[in-house]
Scaffold this active site. Structure first.
Site, PDB file in Angstrom:
ATOM      1  N   GLU A   1      11.397  -7.398  -2.581  1.00  0.00           N
ATOM      2  CA  GLU A   1      11.988  -6.318  -1.798  1.00  0.00           C
ATOM      3  C   GLU A   1      11.261  -6.315  -0.466  1.00  0.00           C
ATOM      4  O   GLU A   1      10.032  -6.206  -0.420  1.00  0.00           O
ATOM      5  CB  GLU A   1      11.828  -4.966  -2.478  1.00  0.00           C
ATOM      6  CG  GLU A   1      12.500  -3.854  -1.674  1.00  0.00           C
ATOM      7  CD  GLU A   1      12.104  -2.468  -2.125  1.00  0.00           C
ATOM      8  OE1 GLU A   1      11.520  -1.719  -1.309  1.00  0.00           O
ATOM      9  OE2 GLU A   1      12.352  -2.133  -3.304  1.00  0.00           O
TER      10      GLU A   1
ATOM     11  N   GLY B   1       7.021  -6.356   0.465  1.00  0.00           N
ATOM     12  CA  GLY B   1       6.332  -6.345   1.747  1.00  0.00           C
ATOM     13  C   GLY B   1       7.284  -6.673   2.880  1.00  0.00           C
ATOM     14  O   GLY B   1       8.492  -6.413   2.799  1.00  0.00           O
ATOM     15  N   SER B   2       6.769  -7.275   3.923  1.00  0.00           N
ATOM     16  CA  SER B   2       7.572  -7.550   5.114  1.00  0.00           C
ATOM     17  C   SER B   2       8.492  -8.742   4.902  1.00  0.00           C
ATOM     18  O   SER B   2       8.227  -9.627   4.079  1.00  0.00           O
ATOM     19  CB  SER B   2       6.656  -7.825   6.305  1.00  0.00           C
ATOM     20  OG  SER B   2       6.035  -9.098   6.178  1.00  0.00           O
TER      21      SER B   2
ATOM     22  N   TRP C   1       0.797  -1.217   0.000  1.00  0.00           N
ATOM     23  CA  TRP C   1       0.000   0.000   0.000  1.00  0.00           C
ATOM     24  C   TRP C   1       0.831   1.268   0.000  1.00  0.00           C
ATOM     25  O   TRP C   1       0.316   2.350  -0.292  1.00  0.00           O
ATOM     26  CB  TRP C   1      -0.915   0.022   1.230  1.00  0.00           C
ATOM     27  CG  TRP C   1      -0.196  -0.272   2.517  1.00  0.00           C
ATOM     28  CD1 TRP C   1      -0.139  -1.475   3.167  1.00  0.00           C
ATOM     29  CD2 TRP C   1       0.590   0.631   3.308  1.00  0.00           C
ATOM     30  NE1 TRP C   1       0.637  -1.381   4.296  1.00  0.00           N
ATOM     31  CE2 TRP C   1       1.096  -0.087   4.406  1.00  0.00           C
ATOM     32  CE3 TRP C   1       0.920   1.979   3.188  1.00  0.00           C
ATOM     33  CZ2 TRP C   1       1.913   0.479   5.379  1.00  0.00           C
ATOM     34  CZ3 TRP C   1       1.742   2.561   4.152  1.00  0.00           C
ATOM     35  CH2 TRP C   1       2.217   1.812   5.223  1.00  0.00           C
ATOM     36  N   ASN C   2       2.112   1.201   0.341  1.00  0.00           N
ATOM     37  CA  ASN C   2       2.851   2.448   0.566  1.00  0.00           C
ATOM     38  C   ASN C   2       3.237   3.181  -0.717  1.00  0.00           C
ATOM     39  O   ASN C   2       3.234   4.400  -0.775  1.00  0.00           O
ATOM     40  CB  ASN C   2       4.090   2.191   1.435  1.00  0.00           C
ATOM     41  CG  ASN C   2       5.058   1.223   0.797  1.00  0.00           C
ATOM     42  OD1 ASN C   2       4.665   0.247   0.146  1.00  0.00           O
ATOM     43  ND2 ASN C   2       6.343   1.456   0.982  1.00  0.00           N
TER      44      ASN C   2
ATOM     45  N   CYS D   1      10.214   1.611   2.294  1.00  0.00           N
ATOM     46  CA  CYS D   1      11.140   0.531   2.659  1.00  0.00           C
ATOM     47  C   CYS D   1      12.582   1.018   2.757  1.00  0.00           C
ATOM     48  O   CYS D   1      13.364   0.486   3.538  1.00  0.00           O
ATOM     49  CB  CYS D   1      11.055  -0.600   1.632  1.00  0.00           C
ATOM     50  SG  CYS D   1       9.449  -1.414   1.533  1.00  0.00           S
TER      51      CYS D   1
ATOM     52  N   LYS E   1      -2.147  -8.706  -7.534  1.00  0.00           N
ATOM     53  CA  LYS E   1      -2.990  -8.468  -6.367  1.00  0.00           C
ATOM     54  C   LYS E   1      -2.500  -7.193  -5.690  1.00  0.00           C
ATOM     55  O   LYS E   1      -1.466  -7.182  -5.026  1.00  0.00           O
ATOM     56  CB  LYS E   1      -2.903  -9.608  -5.352  1.00  0.00           C
ATOM     57  CG  LYS E   1      -3.959  -9.479  -4.237  1.00  0.00           C
ATOM     58  CD  LYS E   1      -3.580 -10.205  -2.965  1.00  0.00           C
ATOM     59  CE  LYS E   1      -2.788  -9.353  -2.018  1.00  0.00           C
ATOM     60  NZ  LYS E   1      -3.532  -8.167  -1.476  1.00  0.00           N
ATOM     61  N   PRO E   2      -3.236  -6.084  -5.871  1.00  0.00           N
ATOM     62  CA  PRO E   2      -2.847  -4.868  -5.163  1.00  0.00           C
ATOM     63  C   PRO E   2      -3.282  -4.956  -3.708  1.00  0.00           C
ATOM     64  O   PRO E   2      -4.162  -5.743  -3.362  1.00  0.00           O
ATOM     65  CB  PRO E   2      -3.629  -3.775  -5.905  1.00  0.00           C
ATOM     66  CG  PRO E   2      -4.870  -4.477  -6.377  1.00  0.00           C
ATOM     67  CD  PRO E   2      -4.443  -5.897  -6.687  1.00  0.00           C
ATOM     68  N   ASP E   3      -2.682  -4.131  -2.871  1.00  0.00           N
ATOM     69  CA  ASP E   3      -3.115  -4.100  -1.480  1.00  0.00           C
ATOM     70  C   ASP E   3      -4.559  -3.628  -1.399  1.00  0.00           C
ATOM     71  O   ASP E   3      -5.000  -2.756  -2.164  1.00  0.00           O
ATOM     72  CB  ASP E   3      -2.214  -3.175  -0.670  1.00  0.00           C
ATOM     73  CG  ASP E   3      -2.459  -3.316   0.823  1.00  0.00           C
ATOM     74  OD1 ASP E   3      -1.792  -4.140   1.455  1.00  0.00           O
ATOM     75  OD2 ASP E   3      -3.351  -2.611   1.357  1.00  0.00           O
ATOM     76  N   SER E   4      -5.314  -4.172  -0.457  1.00  0.00           N
ATOM     77  CA  SER E   4      -6.742  -3.854  -0.350  1.00  0.00           C
ATOM     78  C   SER E   4      -7.013  -2.412   0.049  1.00  0.00           C
ATOM     79  O   SER E   4      -8.109  -1.897  -0.179  1.00  0.00           O
ATOM     80  CB  SER E   4      -7.401  -4.800   0.667  1.00  0.00           C
ATOM     81  OG  SER E   4      -7.343  -6.139   0.220  1.00  0.00           O
TER      82      SER E   4
END
Length: 517
Positions: A254, A232-233, A157-158, A288, A181-184
Site C-alpha cells: 500500500e 510506504g511511499s 510510522w504513521n 495514506c 522491520k518496524p519504522d525506527s
C-alpha cells in the site's frame, strides 16, 4: 492514560530478535508530543535478520502443519488481549506518533477487528475445495493452499500497530512465519502488539521483530523473504517491487495517495463538513487514505468552504493522553517541515489560506495547524504531490463530470470520498472514480473498517490488496491436485486408439450441453 513508563519499554525491549541487546548501538525514541527522548531501541543488522529467518523457517514448517482452526484460536485470544489492554496500547500509539486519542483508539480497535476477521474466515478460505475437473466424473480436481514460508513485513510510522501487525496476522493465519522491520520512530508500538501475540499462544519463533534502518535491515529482509508486504511511499515501493521481481517472489504494497473528495450540490453540507474534518485531519493528516483534494459543485462551494473553514479553525489541538483534543501533533520535524514548505509555496504562488497555515510551537515541536487552502493551481507543490499532513485544498467545479475528471487526473488511485444527495447518485460517481476504495458519506473509515472487503490502490498507489479473501490468500501458493479416473487422454481400455481419438472432439463439443459447462 499517560506516557508509557521506563519499565514498559524495558520489558518490550527484551522481545527484540537480537541476542546481545546490551552491546548494540541504539537510537533514541522520542515522545512526539514533546520531542524529548523516552527511551532507546537497539539497532539491528543484516546478521540479525539472517538469524531471525533461520529460526523462523524451522518454526514455520511446524506451524504449517497446525490446523487452521488451531491457528485461528491464537488470533481470537490475541483480539481479546488487545481489547483488554486497549488503554495501554493507545498510550503507546500516542506517545510514539503524537496522534489524538480518538485515532490511537481507532488504530488499536482496527487490530482487534482484523484479528477476529481472519480468525473467523481463515479456516474456510484455506480449506481444500473441489472444482470442475477436465472430464465430468472422470476427473477429480481439488485446490489446496500452501503457505509461502517466511513473510517479510516492512511497516511505517504513521499507523505503527495496525500496519505492522495486521498484515502479519493474515500471514500467520495462512501458515507462514513473519519477520518484521518496524519504522525506527515507532518500534515499541509493534513490540507491544507482538507481546500480546506471544501471550495469546503464538510461538515466539514465528514472529520476529528486528528494528533498524531500511538500508540495512529492510534490504536484508527483501533478500531473504519468500513474500514481501510493504507500506510506504510509491518511490520506495517501486524499488522494492523491482528487487522482489529479480528474486521472483511475491510482493504487495500500500503506497501513496493524493486522495479526492467530491461534494455534489445535492449533498447535506453540514454532514459533508463533519465528514471532511475526519477525512482530512485524522492522525493529523498522516494517513495514506486521508483526503487532500476537495471538489465542490459551484452552487454549494461558497457555503461549504465557509462552514468547513470555520469548523477547522475551531478544532482543538493538544497533547493530552485523553479524548479532550481533536488533533494531535505530527510525528516528526520532517513532517512539519514538509507541510510548512507546501503551505509557503502555495501562498507565494497565489493560494489563499482559509484556515490554519501556521506552526504551533507553543503546543510542542511537531504541531501544525489543520490548514485549508483555496486557489491552489498547477505548479504549486501541494497541487499534485502528496503532502501527508493536515493540509487540504478546495476546488469549486461546474459539474460532477468535471469533478470526476479532475479527481482521476493523478498517478495515484488509493482512496476517494463522495458526499451526494442519494445513494444512487453516490454509487454512480464512485463507479467512475479510479481508486481502490470509495467511501460514500464518509472519508475513509467505512471502506477501511470493512475487513471482509479488499483494500488497496490503483496506479502508483499500490500492488495487491489487504483485507478480504485477497488479503489472506496472497500469502499462499494455490496447489491443484487432479486425479484422472477410467477415461484419460490415453484412451479407454478396450477401445482402439484411433477410434477413441476420432470421437474425442465430438465428446468435447457435447460437454457444452451439461449444466455449468
Amino acid at each position: 492514560m499517560a506516557k508509557p513508563d521506563a519499565a514498559t519499554f524495558d520489558r518490550l525491549r527484551e522481545l527484540i530478535a537480537i541476542d546481545d541487546l546490551g552491546s548494540r548501538p541504539t537510537r533514541p525514541v522520542l515522545e512526539a508530543f514533546s520531542g524529548t527522548e523516552m527511551t532507546t531501541v537497539p539497532v539491528g543488522t543484516a546478521d540479525d535478520v539472517d538469524a531471525a529467518f533461520e529460526i523462523a523457517r524451522a518454526a514455520q514448517r511446524t506451524w504449517a502443519q497446525v490446523w487452521p482452526r488451531e491457528r485461528s484460536a491464537v488470533l481470537i485470544e490475541f483480539a481479546a488481549l488487545v481489547m483488554k489492554n486497549l488503554d495501554a496500547l493507545a498510550d503507546m500509539a500516542q506517545a510514539e506518533t503524537g496522534k489524538a486519542r480518538s485515532y490511537a483508539q481507532e488504530e488499536v480497535l482496527d487490530v482487534a477487528m482484523t484479528a477476529r476477521h481472519y480468525a473467523k474466515t481463515g479456516p474456510k478460505l484455506l480449506a481444500a475445495g473441489k472444482v470442475k475437473g477436465m472430464l465430468p466424473l472422470a476427473t477429480d480436481a481439488r485446490v489446496r493452499y500452501q503457505p509461502k514460508g517466511v513473510v517479510g513485513v516492512i511497516s511505517p510510522w504513521n499507523y505503527p500497530m495496525t500496519l505492522a501487525v495486521s498484515d502479519g496476522l493474515a500471514a500467520l493465519m495462512a501458515g507462514n512465519a513473519v519477520v518484521l522491520k518496524p519504522d525506527s520512530q515507532t518500534p515499541y508500538c509493534a513490540l507491544a502488539m507482538v507481546e500480546l501475540l506471544y501471550k495469546a499462544g503464538l510461538p515466539r519463533e514465528l514472529f520476529a521483530v528486528v528494528p533498524g534502518p531500511g538500508s540495512v535491515v529492510g534490504q536484508a529482509i527483501v533478500a531473504k523473504a519468500d513474500y514481501l508486504m510493504f507500506t510506504g511511499s510509491s518511490a520506495t515501493g517501486a524499488q522494492l517491487a523491482e528487487q522482489c521481481g529479480r528474486r521472483l517472489i511475491g510482493f504487495s504494497a500500500e503506497l501513496g495517495g493524493k486522495n479526492p473528495m467530491i461534494i455534489t450540490k445535492t449533498a447535506d453540507i453540514d454532514n459533508a463538513v463533519e465528514g471532511a474534518v475526519r477525512a482530512c485531519y485524522s492522525n493529523s493528516g498522516q494517513l495514506c487514505i486521508s483526503i487532500e483534494r476537495i471538489y465542490v459543485e459551484n452552487p454549494v462551494a461558497e457555503e461549504f468552504s465557509a462552514k468547513f473553514a470555520k469548523r477547522v479553525a475551531s478544532m482543538k489541538l493538544g497533547s493530552a493522553y485523553d479524548f479532550t483534543t481533536e488533533m494531535g501533533s505530527l510525528a516528526s520535524a520532517a513532517q512539519v517541515d514538509t507541510v510548512a514548505a507546501h503551505v509557503a509555496d502555495a501562498k507565494d504562488k497565489g493560494a489563499v489560506v482559509l484556515a490554519g497555515g501556521n506552526r504551533r510551537d507553543d503546543l510542542g515541536p511537531f504541531f501544525f495547524e489543520p490548514t485549508v487552502l483555496t486557489g491552489v493551481a498547477e505548479g504549486m507543490e501541494c497541487f499534485a504531490a502528496e503532502t501527508f499532513g493536515p493540509l487540504v485544498a478546495i476546488y469549486p467545479v461546474d459539474t460532477v463530470a468535471e469533478a470526476v475528471k479532475r479527481a482521476n487526473d493523478t498517478e495515484y488511485g488509493l482512496n476517494a470520498s463522495v458526499f451526494a444527495g442519494s445513494s444512487d447518485e453516490g454509487r454512480k460517481i464512485a463507479a467512475e472514480l479510479r481508486a481502490g476504495t470509495v467511501n460514500l458519506n464518509e472519508g475513509y473509515a467505512a471502506a477501511w473498517g470493512s475487513t471482509a472487503a479488499p483494500m488497496g490502490g490503483m496506479g502508483i498507489s499500490g500492488v495487491g490488496r489487504r483485507h478480504g479473501a485477497e488479503g489472506l490468500l496472497k500469502y499462499t501458493e494455490p496447489q491443484t491436485v487432479a486425479e484422472q479416473r477410467v477415461i484419460g487422454l490415453g484412451g479407454i481400455k478396450g477401445v482402439p486408439r484411433g477410434l477413441f481419438l476420432r470421437i474425442v472432439p465430438t465428446f468435447i463439443k457435447s460437454l457444452k450441453f451439461l449444466p455449468g459447462r
